[in-house]
Design a protein around this motif. Structure first.
Motif, PDB file in Angstrom:
ATOM      1  N   PHE A   1       2.981  -1.399 -10.972  1.00 38.92           N
ATOM      2  CA  PHE A   1       3.630  -2.223  -9.953  1.00 38.92           C
ATOM      3  C   PHE A   1       2.626  -3.033  -9.141  1.00 38.92           C
ATOM      4  CE2 PHE A   1       6.908   0.936 -10.803  1.00 38.92           C
ATOM      5  CZ  PHE A   1       8.067   0.189 -10.765  1.00 38.92           C
ATOM      6  N   GLN A   2       1.363  -2.896  -9.467  1.00 43.30           N
ATOM      7  CA  GLN A   2       0.284  -3.642  -8.790  1.00 43.30           C
ATOM      8  C   GLN A   2       0.256  -3.354  -7.288  1.00 43.30           C
ATOM      9  OE1 GLN A   2       1.530  -7.566 -10.457  1.00 43.30           O
ATOM     10  NE2 GLN A   2      -0.537  -7.620 -11.311  1.00 43.30           N
ATOM     11  N   VAL A   3       0.347  -2.078  -6.956  1.00 48.71           N
ATOM     12  CA  VAL A   3       0.235  -1.665  -5.561  1.00 48.71           C
ATOM     13  C   VAL A   3      -1.185  -1.160  -5.290  1.00 48.71           C
ATOM     14  CG1 VAL A   3       2.666  -1.035  -5.434  1.00 48.71           C
ATOM     15  CG2 VAL A   3       0.968   0.714  -6.024  1.00 48.71           C
ATOM     16  N   ARG A   4      -1.505  -1.051  -4.022  1.00 48.76           N
ATOM     17  CA  ARG A   4      -2.774  -0.449  -3.597  1.00 48.76           C
ATOM     18  C   ARG A   4      -2.493   1.016  -3.287  1.00 48.76           C
ATOM     19  NH1 ARG A   4      -5.128   0.364   1.569  1.00 48.76           N
ATOM     20  NH2 ARG A   4      -7.417   0.455   1.485  1.00 48.76           N
ATOM     21  N   ILE A   5      -3.216   1.918  -3.916  1.00 46.31           N
ATOM     22  CA  ILE A   5      -2.965   3.348  -3.766  1.00 46.31           C
ATOM     23  C   ILE A   5      -4.050   3.996  -2.924  1.00 46.31           C
ATOM     24  CG2 ILE A   5      -2.761   5.549  -4.991  1.00 46.31           C
ATOM     25  CD1 ILE A   5      -1.734   3.969  -7.414  1.00 46.31           C
TER      26      ILE A   5
ATOM     27  N   GLU B   1      -7.013   3.224 -10.425  1.00 44.12           N
ATOM     28  CA  GLU B   1      -7.848   2.895  -9.272  1.00 44.12           C
ATOM     29  C   GLU B   1      -7.200   3.404  -7.986  1.00 44.12           C
ATOM     30  OE1 GLU B   1      -9.670  -0.971  -6.850  1.00 44.12           O
ATOM     31  OE2 GLU B   1      -8.590  -1.253  -8.757  1.00 44.12           O
ATOM     32  N   ILE B   2      -7.933   4.204  -7.253  1.00 41.13           N
ATOM     33  CA  ILE B   2      -7.496   4.669  -5.942  1.00 41.13           C
ATOM     34  C   ILE B   2      -8.389   3.989  -4.903  1.00 41.13           C
ATOM     35  CG2 ILE B   2      -7.262   6.664  -4.406  1.00 41.13           C
ATOM     36  CD1 ILE B   2      -6.692   8.358  -6.864  1.00 41.13           C
ATOM     37  N   ALA B   3      -7.766   3.204  -4.041  1.00 45.02           N
ATOM     38  CA  ALA B   3      -8.529   2.397  -3.092  1.00 45.02           C
ATOM     39  C   ALA B   3      -9.331   3.255  -2.132  1.00 45.02           C
ATOM     40  CB  ALA B   3      -7.582   1.475  -2.319  1.00 45.02           C
ATOM     41  N   ARG B   4      -8.729   4.359  -1.686  1.00 44.55           N
ATOM     42  CA  ARG B   4      -9.453   5.242  -0.776  1.00 44.55           C
ATOM     43  C   ARG B   4      -8.822   6.622  -0.808  1.00 44.55           C
ATOM     44  NH1 ARG B   4     -11.583   3.995   5.391  1.00 44.55           N
ATOM     45  NH2 ARG B   4     -12.679   5.983   5.651  1.00 44.55           N
TER      46      ARG B   4
ATOM     47  N   THR C   1       0.846  -1.196   0.000  1.00 46.08           N
ATOM     48  CA  THR C   1       0.000   0.000   0.000  1.00 46.08           C
ATOM     49  C   THR C   1       0.878   1.242   0.000  1.00 46.08           C
ATOM     50  OG1 THR C   1      -1.830  -1.091   1.164  1.00 46.08           O
ATOM     51  CG2 THR C   1      -1.740   1.317   1.279  1.00 46.08           C
ATOM     52  N   VAL C   2       0.579   2.136  -0.916  1.00 44.68           N
ATOM     53  CA  VAL C   2       1.310   3.399  -1.033  1.00 44.68           C
ATOM     54  C   VAL C   2       0.347   4.546  -0.772  1.00 44.68           C
ATOM     55  CG1 VAL C   2       2.724   4.876  -2.503  1.00 44.68           C
ATOM     56  CG2 VAL C   2       2.847   2.383  -2.761  1.00 44.68           C
ATOM     57  N   CYS C   3       0.690   5.385   0.175  1.00 45.30           N
ATOM     58  CA  CYS C   3      -0.102   6.586   0.433  1.00 45.30           C
ATOM     59  C   CYS C   3       0.591   7.769  -0.245  1.00 45.30           C
ATOM     60  CB  CYS C   3      -0.242   6.850   1.929  1.00 45.30           C
ATOM     61  SG  CYS C   3      -1.165   8.370   2.300  1.00 45.30           S
ATOM     62  N   ILE C   4      -0.080   8.369  -1.206  1.00 36.33           N
ATOM     63  CA  ILE C   4       0.426   9.551  -1.889  1.00 36.33           C
ATOM     64  C   ILE C   4      -0.185  10.767  -1.214  1.00 36.33           C
ATOM     65  CG2 ILE C   4       0.573  10.788  -4.073  1.00 36.33           C
ATOM     66  CD1 ILE C   4       0.213   8.111  -5.508  1.00 36.33           C
ATOM     67  N   VAL C   5       0.654  11.577  -0.591  1.00 31.33           N
ATOM     68  CA  VAL C   5       0.180  12.775   0.102  1.00 31.33           C
ATOM     69  C   VAL C   5       0.347  13.957  -0.844  1.00 31.33           C
ATOM     70  CG1 VAL C   5       0.387  14.227   2.149  1.00 31.33           C
ATOM     71  CG2 VAL C   5       0.881  11.771   2.305  1.00 31.33           C
ATOM     72  N   GLY C   6      -0.750  14.351  -1.441  1.00 30.20           N
ATOM     73  CA  GLY C   6      -0.729  15.428  -2.427  1.00 30.20           C
ATOM     74  C   GLY C   6      -0.967  14.879  -3.816  1.00 30.20           C
TER      75      GLY C   6
ATOM     76  N   ALA D   1      -2.034   5.369   8.024  1.00 27.29           N
ATOM     77  CA  ALA D   1      -2.008   4.293   9.025  1.00 27.29           C
ATOM     78  C   ALA D   1      -1.676   2.920   8.447  1.00 27.29           C
ATOM     79  CB  ALA D   1      -3.337   4.246   9.760  1.00 27.29           C
ATOM     80  N   GLY D   2      -2.193   2.601   7.278  1.00 27.23           N
ATOM     81  CA  GLY D   2      -1.976   1.259   6.741  1.00 27.23           C
ATOM     82  C   GLY D   2      -0.967   1.191   5.625  1.00 27.23           C
TER      83      GLY D   2
END
Length: 325
Positions: free
Chosen positions: A162-166, A181-184, A142-147, A196-197
């Protein structure tokens, strides 16, 4: 016209601009000499240096044009009061965002594959056991993109392969990236929940004074233990003291830093004894970005010289200084 760079950096940029603007003069001086030459300038390029009201009053220039995006060194309110227009070059249009996004992925891969440990082994001529060290693959993480501005969108597009969860955290919670696709999606006010995750947290948002140390002790504590933290935006977004503590404790497994709390940064800072991969603010320094920024810069200079309103303005004074021919 005379275009004054506030510093002697960006030599390739000045070379490209000279070719695009053959009738103009490109000047560059060390920061401590700018005040002595500012009166000759028609256009000022701040680069990474401070352009405050005192400097503005020493000159007659009516236009500040950044070679890139960042304007944190420019007192925009003072520029507006003094009738000086201020413009930047959007990162997505110039190719800068794509270059910085690639740099962020470089950090992610180097940290994931234990680059520092491998480099030390080579330097010390101490081969590691076969099959060591074990790396971390991006797939499934899981990658969190801030901005989710220009850099964030370009990063999301590249990470999809890269088949990550964004997940994202942005001041515009409804921003999307077409086809990705943005998971959340979270707002910046929900930053602790957003990070957090995440296995990786990447800072890619514009810096404003109210975002000083946006990522500090509390936000790092909200991240999962062993997170990788990457900053390709601006140094002021990240509390370096909180990061150092987290690196020492293992809360942050490693950091990729292209920007710093001060630039140039002290190479002997204790943070570089930890698992940090650092580059000297070169994420956007590529052939593609320089070509794109130079072209947009030259077009804006020509608009200004013709008496037209420049593009990409960060302010719009009611009245402007009269340009000195």
């Amino acid at each position: 016209m005379k275009i004054l760079f506030c510093g002697e950096g960006f030599p390739e940029a000045r070379k490209q601009l000279a070719a695009l603007l053959p009738d103009d003069e490109i000047l560059a001086f060390p920061p401590d000499q700018i005040g002595s030459h500012i009166a000759d300038a028609d256009i000022v390029v701040p680069t990474v240096n401070r352009v405050d009201e005192a400097l503005m009053k020493k000159g007659h220039f009516a236009f500040i044009q950044q070679f890139g995006v960042g304007l944190e060194g420019v007192d925009i309110e003072a520029a507006t009061r003094n009738g000086i227009r201020v413009a930047r070059i959007p990162s997505e249009e110039s190719g800068n965002a794509a270059s910085v996004a690639e740099h962020a992925i470089l950090f992610m891969l180097m940290l994931s594959r234990n680059w520092n440990r491998l480099a030390r082994a080579r330097e010390e001529n101490k081969p590691l056991p076969w099959g060591s060290p074990e790396g971390v693959a991006l797939r499934g993480k899981t990658v969190c993109i801030v901005g989710l501005g220009g850099i964030g969108r370009e990063l999301a597009r590249r990470l999809a392969g890269f088949q990550v969860r964004i997940v994202t955290a942005d001041d515009h919670a409804d921003r999307t990236v077409p086809g990705i696709e943005i998971a959340r999606r979270y707002t910046l006010a929900e930053l602790p929940a957003a990070v957090a995750g995440a296995d990786y947290v990447v800072l890619s948002l514009n810096y404003t004074p109210d975002r000083y140390h946006l990522i500090g002790k509390a936000e790092i504590a909200a991240m999962k233990r062993g997170v990788y933290l990457i900053n390709v935006a601006r140094g002021g977004l990240l509390d370096e003291h909180a990061l150092l503590t987290a690196l020492k404790s293992g809360q942050v497994a490693g950091a990729g830093l292209d920007v710093f709390w001060e630039e140039p940064v002290d190479p002997n800072h204790p943070i570089f004894k930890e698992n940090v991969i650092a580059t000297p603010h070169t994420g956007g320094v590529t052939d593609v970005s320089y070509e794109g920024i130079s072209r947009a810069f030259a077009e804006n200079v020509k608009r200004y010289a013709a008496g037209e309103k420049p593009r990409y303005l960060a302010n719009d004074p009611t009245t402007t200084r009269r340009r000195v021919p």
